[in-house]
Every structure is written in C-alpha cells, then in structure tokens.
Scaffold this active site. Sequence first.
Site, PDB file in Angstrom:
ATOM      1  CD  GLU A  38      -2.319  -7.672   2.918  1.00 57.50           C
ATOM      2  OE1 GLU A  38      -2.130  -6.490   2.545  1.00 57.50           O
ATOM      3  OE2 GLU A  38      -2.771  -7.956   4.039  1.00 57.50           O
ATOM      4  N   GLY A  64       0.648  -5.069   0.909  1.00 52.14           N
ATOM      5  CA  GLY A  64      -0.544  -5.153   0.066  1.00 52.14           C
ATOM      6  C   GLY A  64      -0.251  -5.802  -1.278  1.00 52.14           C
ATOM      7  CB  ALA A 110      -0.889  -0.025   1.231  1.00 54.83           C
ATOM      8  CD  GLU A 115       1.829  -5.586   5.708  1.00 51.39           C
ATOM      9  OE1 GLU A 115       2.644  -6.503   6.017  1.00 51.39           O
ATOM     10  OE2 GLU A 115       1.039  -5.684   4.746  1.00 51.39           O
TER      11      GLU A 115
HETATM   12  C1  HXC Z   1       5.093   4.395  -1.125  1.00 55.23           C
HETATM   13  C2  HXC Z   1       7.019   3.437  -1.901  1.00 55.23           C
HETATM   14  C3  HXC Z   1       6.659   2.194  -1.361  1.00 55.23           C
HETATM   15  C4  HXC Z   1       5.403   2.095  -0.678  1.00 55.23           C
HETATM   16  C5  HXC Z   1       8.566   1.965  -2.315  1.00 55.23           C
HETATM   17  N1  HXC Z   1       8.199   3.249  -2.493  1.00 55.23           N
HETATM   18  N2  HXC Z   1       7.646   1.311  -1.635  1.00 55.23           N
HETATM   19  N3  HXC Z   1       6.243   4.520  -1.801  1.00 55.23           N
HETATM   20  N4  HXC Z   1       4.679   3.227  -0.582  1.00 55.23           N
HETATM   21  N5  HXC Z   1       4.950   0.971  -0.167  1.00 55.23           N
HETATM   22  C6  HXC Z   1       8.932   4.303  -3.186  1.00 55.23           C
HETATM   23  C7  HXC Z   1      10.112   4.813  -2.365  1.00 55.23           C
HETATM   24  O1  HXC Z   1       9.701   5.754  -1.411  1.00 55.23           O
HETATM   25  C8  HXC Z   1      10.977   5.429  -3.440  1.00 55.23           C
HETATM   26  O2  HXC Z   1      10.453   6.665  -3.806  1.00 55.23           O
HETATM   27  C9  HXC Z   1      10.763   4.475  -4.609  1.00 55.23           C
HETATM   28  O3  HXC Z   1       9.546   3.801  -4.355  1.00 55.23           O
HETATM   29  C10 HXC Z   1      11.879   3.450  -4.729  1.00 55.23           C
HETATM   30  O4  HXC Z   1      11.993   2.787  -3.492  1.00 55.23           O
HETATM   31  P1  HXC Z   1      13.399   2.560  -2.750  1.00 55.23           P
HETATM   32  O5  HXC Z   1      13.078   2.282  -1.316  1.00 55.23           O
HETATM   33  O6  HXC Z   1      14.342   3.676  -3.048  1.00 55.23           O
HETATM   34  O7  HXC Z   1      13.908   1.233  -3.505  1.00 55.23           O
HETATM   35  P2  HXC Z   1      14.872   0.105  -2.923  1.00 55.23           P
HETATM   36  O8  HXC Z   1      15.984   0.708  -2.129  1.00 55.23           O
HETATM   37  O9  HXC Z   1      15.213  -0.733  -4.099  1.00 55.23           O
HETATM   38  O10 HXC Z   1      13.993  -0.735  -1.894  1.00 55.23           O
HETATM   39  C11 HXC Z   1      12.868  -1.470  -2.381  1.00 55.23           C
HETATM   40  C12 HXC Z   1      11.963  -1.883  -1.183  1.00 55.23           C
HETATM   41  C13 HXC Z   1      11.612  -0.618  -0.360  1.00 55.23           C
HETATM   42  C14 HXC Z   1      12.696  -2.906  -0.318  1.00 55.23           C
HETATM   43  C15 HXC Z   1      10.719  -2.535  -1.781  1.00 55.23           C
HETATM   44  O11 HXC Z   1      11.121   0.383  -1.248  1.00 55.23           O
HETATM   45  C16 HXC Z   1      10.587  -0.857   0.697  1.00 55.23           C
HETATM   46  O12 HXC Z   1      10.896  -1.412   1.784  1.00 55.23           O
HETATM   47  N6  HXC Z   1       9.354  -0.417   0.469  1.00 55.23           N
HETATM   48  C17 HXC Z   1       8.264  -0.491   1.440  1.00 55.23           C
HETATM   49  C18 HXC Z   1       7.777  -1.893   1.573  1.00 55.23           C
HETATM   50  C19 HXC Z   1       6.669  -1.984   2.630  1.00 55.23           C
HETATM   51  O13 HXC Z   1       6.886  -1.676   3.811  1.00 55.23           O
HETATM   52  N7  HXC Z   1       5.477  -2.399   2.190  1.00 55.23           N
HETATM   53  C20 HXC Z   1       4.333  -2.535   3.053  1.00 55.23           C
HETATM   54  C21 HXC Z   1       3.542  -1.266   3.007  1.00 55.23           C
HETATM   55  S1  HXC Z   1       2.244  -1.304   4.149  1.00 55.23           S
HETATM   56  P3  HXC Z   1      11.327   8.017  -3.740  1.00 55.23           P
HETATM   57  O14 HXC Z   1      10.364   9.085  -4.146  1.00 55.23           O
HETATM   58  O15 HXC Z   1      11.819   8.149  -2.350  1.00 55.23           O
HETATM   59  O16 HXC Z   1      12.426   7.782  -4.726  1.00 55.23           O
HETATM   60  C22 HXC Z   1       1.080  -2.209   3.429  1.00 55.23           C
HETATM   61  C23 HXC Z   1      -0.122  -2.330   4.292  1.00 55.23           C
HETATM   62  C24 HXC Z   1      -1.118  -3.167   3.618  1.00 55.23           C
HETATM   63  O17 HXC Z   1       1.169  -2.680   2.345  1.00 55.23           O
HETATM   64  C25 HXC Z   1      -2.397  -2.982   4.301  1.00 55.23           C
HETATM   65  C26 HXC Z   1      -3.512  -3.449   3.475  1.00 55.23           C
HETATM   66  C27 HXC Z   1      -3.304  -3.307   2.050  1.00 55.23           C
END
Ligand code: HXC
Length: 258
Positions: A112, A109, A65, A132
């Site tokens: 999911e 997400g 998400a 998460e």
């Molecule tokens: C918003 C995101 C994002 C996310 C990545 N980006 N994941 N933006 N929401 N979930 C954005 C980053 O901010 C960044 O933007 C760009 O994408 C590239 O990401 P990087 O982190 O620079 O890439 P990398 O170093 O290769 O790392 C990849 C990654 C990391 C390991 C996937 O991005 C990451 O940990 N993302 C979050 C994963 C996460 O926690 N997902 C769960 C979300 S909560 P900028 O503008 O800074 O360049 C969830 C709740 C679900 O899903 C609830 C119900 C649906």
Amino acid sequence: MPYENILVETRGRVGLITLNRPKALNALCVGLIKDLGAALDAFEADDEVGCIVLTGSEKAFAAGADIKEMADKTYMDAYLQDFITVGWQRITTCRKPIIAAVAGYALGGGCEIAMMCDFIIAAENAKFGQPEITIGTIPGSGGTQRLTRFVGKSKAMDMCLTGRQMDAAEAERSGLVSRIVPAADLVDEAVKIADRIAGMSRPAVYMTKEAVNASYETTLQQGIMFERRLFHSTFATEDQKEGMAAFVEKRQPNFKNR
Ligand code: HXC
C-alpha cells in the site's frame, strides 16, 4: 534529526529514505511511520531536494503493518485512534515526487505504501501482495482501491481474496510497476531517475503530479480542463521560456526554479 527506523541521506538533489527495521522485515510500526513522516516533511521543506526515493532492504521493502503491534487492538482502539489514517497519508500529500524502489517483499501495508508513491521501480526479486485475508483482516490503507485501479478487478480480487503474491514480471505486465531492474542496481537506478526529475522545472513537476493525480478523482472532461489550465499557467513561468529557448538554441536548459 536522529531516526530509529529509517536511514536518510541526500544524493545530489535526491532525498533517499531507506526503511530500516531489518529484524522485522521493515514491518511498519508506529515509530517507523512517524520517522517516515518527519523525513518527508524535512525533504519537502528543503529546496535542495527535488525528488525523493523510498526503499527498503534487498529482502523486504516492507512486510506490512506490524502484526505484533496491532494483534491485540480492540475495535474501540482502532476506531478512536483512527488506526492507519494518522501518519500514513503523509506520502500522498507530498508535493515532490516519490519513487518507490522495491526489492523483496512489499506485502500488505508495504504494498500500500509503494502504491501511494508516484511510481514503483521493482528489483527482479520484488514480490507484491495483499495477504491480510490470511490473518483474518483486509487491507486498510488503500489496498483494495489502489491495487484495483492499477491492475484491474480480476487480479485485485484474486490477490486480496487469496493473498497470493505477484512477482516483478507480473507486476510490470499488469501496470503496477513502471520498470524492473537488477536487484544490485535498484537504488542507483532509482536515484538516477529521481535525479533526472529533480533537474526539471519544479513548478512543471508539481503541476504534472497534480494533473496525473486528478485523473483518479474526476471525469475525463474536467480532468482535461484542469490540465489545460495548468498547461496555460506554465507560460507564466521563466522555466517555460528557458526550456523552449534552450530547445531552439540547441543547448541544455538551465531551469531557475528547480
Ligand atoms: C511484524 C513481522 C512482519 C509483520 C515479518 N515479521 N513480517 N513482524 N509484522 N508484518 C517478522 C517475523 O515475525 C520475524 O520476526 C521476522 O520478521 C522475519 O520474518 P519470517 O516470517 O521469519 O521471515 P520469512 O520466513 O522469510 O517470511 C517472510 C514473510 C513473512 C513471507 C514476509 O514474514 C510474512 O508472511 N510476514 C507477514 C506478512 C503479512 O501478513 N503482511 C500483512 C500485515 S497486515 P521474529 O522475531 O519472529 O524472528 C497489514 C495490514 C495493513 O499490512 C493495514 C493497513 C496498513
């Protein structure tokens, strides 16, 4: 219909949806979920489409998400908007099969959504996870429930409590994905599989989906009875007659209701 966050095309009788927010690793913002719902509605209504493939990029199926979009939400926002429910469940109500073709990250997400599809084909570089907990929350769109049913309690707890990622090989071993293919072939392979399904009798495809999904919601005896009744009803279809006649006559079936 123009979409901002996805690409949509048909390949023969297969509807292909590609999540397309590359700068955000396909983070699932409200707009993307709306686009996805609209594309599924369109494919569901299109008799020329028999099966759907949902994919992302080589780096990310979807990284979850959109954290930036939800970071400042209050409890009251989340509760009153029924955050995550609206839109997301469209995948689970689609009658046509949806294959998730996952390369790269399928996190939060993203994992999911892949699990809401009917089955998952993974590229060798796929990584699945429910991270998460690392951002102070928990899965909100079925992660704790569906992942546990796929991989069992021990691995689901491990992944949800530590946020660790599972690679494609472990995901296949654990029953989360059905097959692994080279990353370069992922979409073509998924479309090939979807095309095979799209060539089957549509009533039989729908009934198969309904029966397999019922196994999650019912007792064994009730599930078997439901399956038996659907099985009986296939004998009222032209396609059952055609399929069995084709076998007996040693030819390919030509199903009417595809
Ligand atoms: C918003 C995101 C994002 C996310 C990545 N980006 N994941 N933006 N929401 N979930 C954005 C980053 O901010 C960044 O933007 C760009 O994408 C590239 O990401 P990087 O982190 O620079 O890439 P990398 O170093 O290769 O790392 C990849 C990654 C990391 C390991 C996937 O991005 C990451 O940990 N993302 C979050 C994963 C996460 O926690 N997902 C769960 C979300 S909560 P900028 O503008 O800074 O360049 C969830 C709740 C679900 O899903 C609830 C119900 C649906």
